[in-house]
Design an enzyme around this catalytic site. Structure first.
Site, PDB file in Angstrom:
ATOM      1  CE1 TYR A 100      -0.424 -12.834  -2.228  1.00  0.00           C
ATOM      2  CE2 TYR A 100      -0.765 -11.090  -3.991  1.00  0.00           C
ATOM      3  CZ  TYR A 100      -0.575 -11.273  -2.557  1.00  0.00           C
ATOM      4  OH  TYR A 100      -0.554 -10.504  -1.676  1.00  0.00           O
ATOM      5  CG  PHE A 128      -2.908  -0.155  -4.774  1.00  0.00           C
ATOM      6  CD1 PHE A 128      -4.011  -0.187  -4.019  1.00  0.00           C
ATOM      7  CD2 PHE A 128      -3.031  -0.371  -6.137  1.00  0.00           C
ATOM      8  CE1 PHE A 128      -5.310  -0.333  -4.171  1.00  0.00           C
ATOM      9  CE2 PHE A 128      -4.385  -0.469  -6.655  1.00  0.00           C
ATOM     10  CZ  PHE A 128      -5.526  -0.498  -6.082  1.00  0.00           C
ATOM     11  CB  THR A 137      -3.292  -8.084  -2.455  1.00  0.00           C
ATOM     12  OG1 THR A 137      -2.559  -7.516  -3.703  1.00  0.00           O
ATOM     13  CG2 THR A 137      -4.118  -9.384  -2.838  1.00  0.00           C
ATOM     14  CB  ILE A 144       3.370  -4.872   5.743  1.00  0.00           C
ATOM     15  CG1 ILE A 144       3.849  -4.757   4.211  1.00  0.00           C
ATOM     16  CG2 ILE A 144       2.428  -3.912   6.004  1.00  0.00           C
ATOM     17  CD1 ILE A 144       2.902  -5.111   3.101  1.00  0.00           C
ATOM     18  CG  LEU A 156      11.176  -1.159  -9.221  1.00  0.00           C
ATOM     19  CD1 LEU A 156      12.027  -1.770 -10.620  1.00  0.00           C
ATOM     20  CD2 LEU A 156       9.939  -0.362  -9.962  1.00  0.00           C
TER      21      LEU A 156
HETATM   22  N1  UDP Z   1       9.781  -4.660 -12.147  1.00  0.00           N
HETATM   23  C1  UDP Z   1      10.931  -4.566 -12.872  1.00  0.00           C
HETATM   24  N2  UDP Z   1      11.903  -5.218 -12.663  1.00  0.00           N
HETATM   25  C2  UDP Z   1      12.296  -6.035 -11.319  1.00  0.00           C
HETATM   26  C3  UDP Z   1      11.024  -6.037 -10.650  1.00  0.00           C
HETATM   27  C4  UDP Z   1       9.992  -5.502 -10.988  1.00  0.00           C
HETATM   28  O1  UDP Z   1      10.591  -3.920 -13.947  1.00  0.00           O
HETATM   29  O2  UDP Z   1      13.335  -6.573 -11.331  1.00  0.00           O
HETATM   30  C5  UDP Z   1       8.583  -4.052 -12.414  1.00  0.00           C
HETATM   31  C6  UDP Z   1       7.482  -4.756 -12.389  1.00  0.00           C
HETATM   32  O3  UDP Z   1       7.151  -5.217 -13.625  1.00  0.00           O
HETATM   33  C7  UDP Z   1       6.284  -4.137 -11.934  1.00  0.00           C
HETATM   34  C8  UDP Z   1       6.842  -3.055 -10.943  1.00  0.00           C
HETATM   35  O4  UDP Z   1       8.255  -3.169 -11.342  1.00  0.00           O
HETATM   36  O5  UDP Z   1       5.983  -3.045 -13.044  1.00  0.00           O
HETATM   37  C9  UDP Z   1       6.772  -3.172  -9.491  1.00  0.00           C
HETATM   38  O6  UDP Z   1       6.784  -4.623  -9.541  1.00  0.00           O
HETATM   39  P1  UDP Z   1       7.032  -5.405  -7.923  1.00  0.00           P
HETATM   40  O7  UDP Z   1       7.321  -6.864  -8.234  1.00  0.00           O
HETATM   41  O8  UDP Z   1       7.713  -4.599  -6.979  1.00  0.00           O
HETATM   42  O9  UDP Z   1       5.573  -5.305  -7.510  1.00  0.00           O
HETATM   43  P2  UDP Z   1       4.131  -5.893  -8.136  1.00  0.00           P
HETATM   44  O10 UDP Z   1       3.659  -4.737  -8.957  1.00  0.00           O
HETATM   45  O11 UDP Z   1       4.588  -6.810  -8.958  1.00  0.00           O
HETATM   46  O12 UDP Z   1       3.570  -6.192  -6.820  1.00  0.00           O
END
Ligand code: UDP
Length: 331
Positions: A142, A170, A118, A14, A191
């Protein structure tokens, strides 16, 4: 001469997008980074000093030597799981680092700061969408460290006249639409990059963490916001400080809409034209079923708008960058 802005952690995801947006808006930038997780390739030739926030003397020297008009501060560790396993690392880097930065700023008479906070400071919200007035009750180290930093901002405002904006992100996602910058975490845990890597065949199947949540398709819902929209918000926040806003203010930065993991996977399949191999695995501990932020306050007070944050745009820009940089930054 245009104002000089110190971008602390400006070699990160970012931070680098924000440094670019600041330069596009006519500011001069100086990145301060320790390169523990950032990339030299993300500087795009901008000026930089290699400083660790825990090195108080070097930090003070840098602030006094450059005397920026303001600071935008991104430098932090940001993995929930790691923070649970090693809270000391998080308190030292995030809280002590931020305190050192604020003290060095005051000593150098630099009294404006935009801070990366955050939505993790809200913990498990009682109602959605989450507004800034919702109680802040983090559920992991965190989130605790980021909330502690917000307390620091508040208290340094009172004691030393430091004016600040905390932006509570977010889910930041996507890449610079000009494909100059992108997302490169090592290891990657987010994700969208993981889904795109699975679509590209650079990894095994995406693991979806649970499909038995109380949501329409059973997967978790998050509020994804384009990183360049986030960067714009930092420019607006900074401009408000330059215009004389004082005290400490906090704004949510999301997209005010949610997307489920299954919807993200479907969007990645559509944009890439490929199948996304995936498997359903157990829930990840500590994942709330739904997080969606209200962005009314930042729209009303700073005139911010999410302009690129449709899931389609987020995924398309991320995919363009990943296709061009399959191994991330060269460094
Ligand atoms: N997620 C998932 N598989 C992965 C990584 C993330 O299903 O390999 C899901 C995670 O449980 C959450 C969403 O994707 O619901 C976003 O996760 P990320 O780690 O990107 O961001 P966070 O919401 O944890 O900040």
């Amino acid at each position: 001469m245009q104002p000089l802005i110190l971008v602390v952690g400006g070699a990160g995801y970012i931070g680098s997008h924000t440094a670019l947006a600041l330069r596009d808006a006519g500011f001069r930038t100086l990145v301060l980074d320790d390169f523990s997780t950032g990339h030299r390739g993300a500087l795009l030739g901008g000026d930089c000093v290699d400083v660790d926030l825990l090195d108080v003397r070097t930090l003070g020297d840098a602030l006094r030597a450059h005397r920026p008009q303001a600071v935008v501060h991104f430098a932090a560790r940001c993995y929930v799981g790691e923070s649970v396993a090693d809270p000391g690392l998080y308190y030292r880097n995030n809280v002590v680092g931020t305190m050192n930065l604020l003290e060095a700023m005051v000593a150098a008479d630099v009294r404006r700061i935009v801070f990366s906070s955050t939505c993790a400071t809200y913990g498990l919200p009682d109602r959605l969408p989450i507004e800034e007035s919702c109680p802040q009750r983090p559920i992991n180290p965190y989130g605790n460290t980021k909330l502690a930093c917000e307390f620091l901002l508040h208290d340094f405002g009172r004691a030393h006249g430091v004016s600040s904006v905390a932006l509570r992100y977010f889910n930041a996602a996507g890449a610079d639409p000009g494909c100059r910058l992108g997302e490169d975490h090592r290891p990657e845990a987010h994700l969208i990059p993981l889904t795109l890597a699975a679509a590209a065949g650079r990894r095994g199947p995406l693991e979806i963490f649970g499909n038995d949540y109380p949501t329409p398709d059973g997967t978790c819902i998050r509020d994804y916001v384009h990183v360049s929209d986030l960067a714009d918000a930092h420019v607006l926040a900074l401009q408000s400080l330059m215009d004389g806003a004082d005290g400490m203010r906090a704004f949510n930065l999301g997209n005010a809409t949610g997307a489920s993991v299954a919807e993200v996977v479907a969007a990645c399949a559509r944009v890439t034209g490929r199948d996304v191999p995936h498997v359903i695995v157990a829930r990840r501990p500590g994942d709330p079923p739904r997080l969606i932020g209200s962005t009314e306050r930042i729209e009303r007070e700073l005139g911010w708008r999410a302009r690129r944050s449709s899931l389609e745009q987020i995924v398309a820009t991320a995919w363009a960058w990943h296709e061009r940089h399959p191994d991330g930054y060269a460094d």
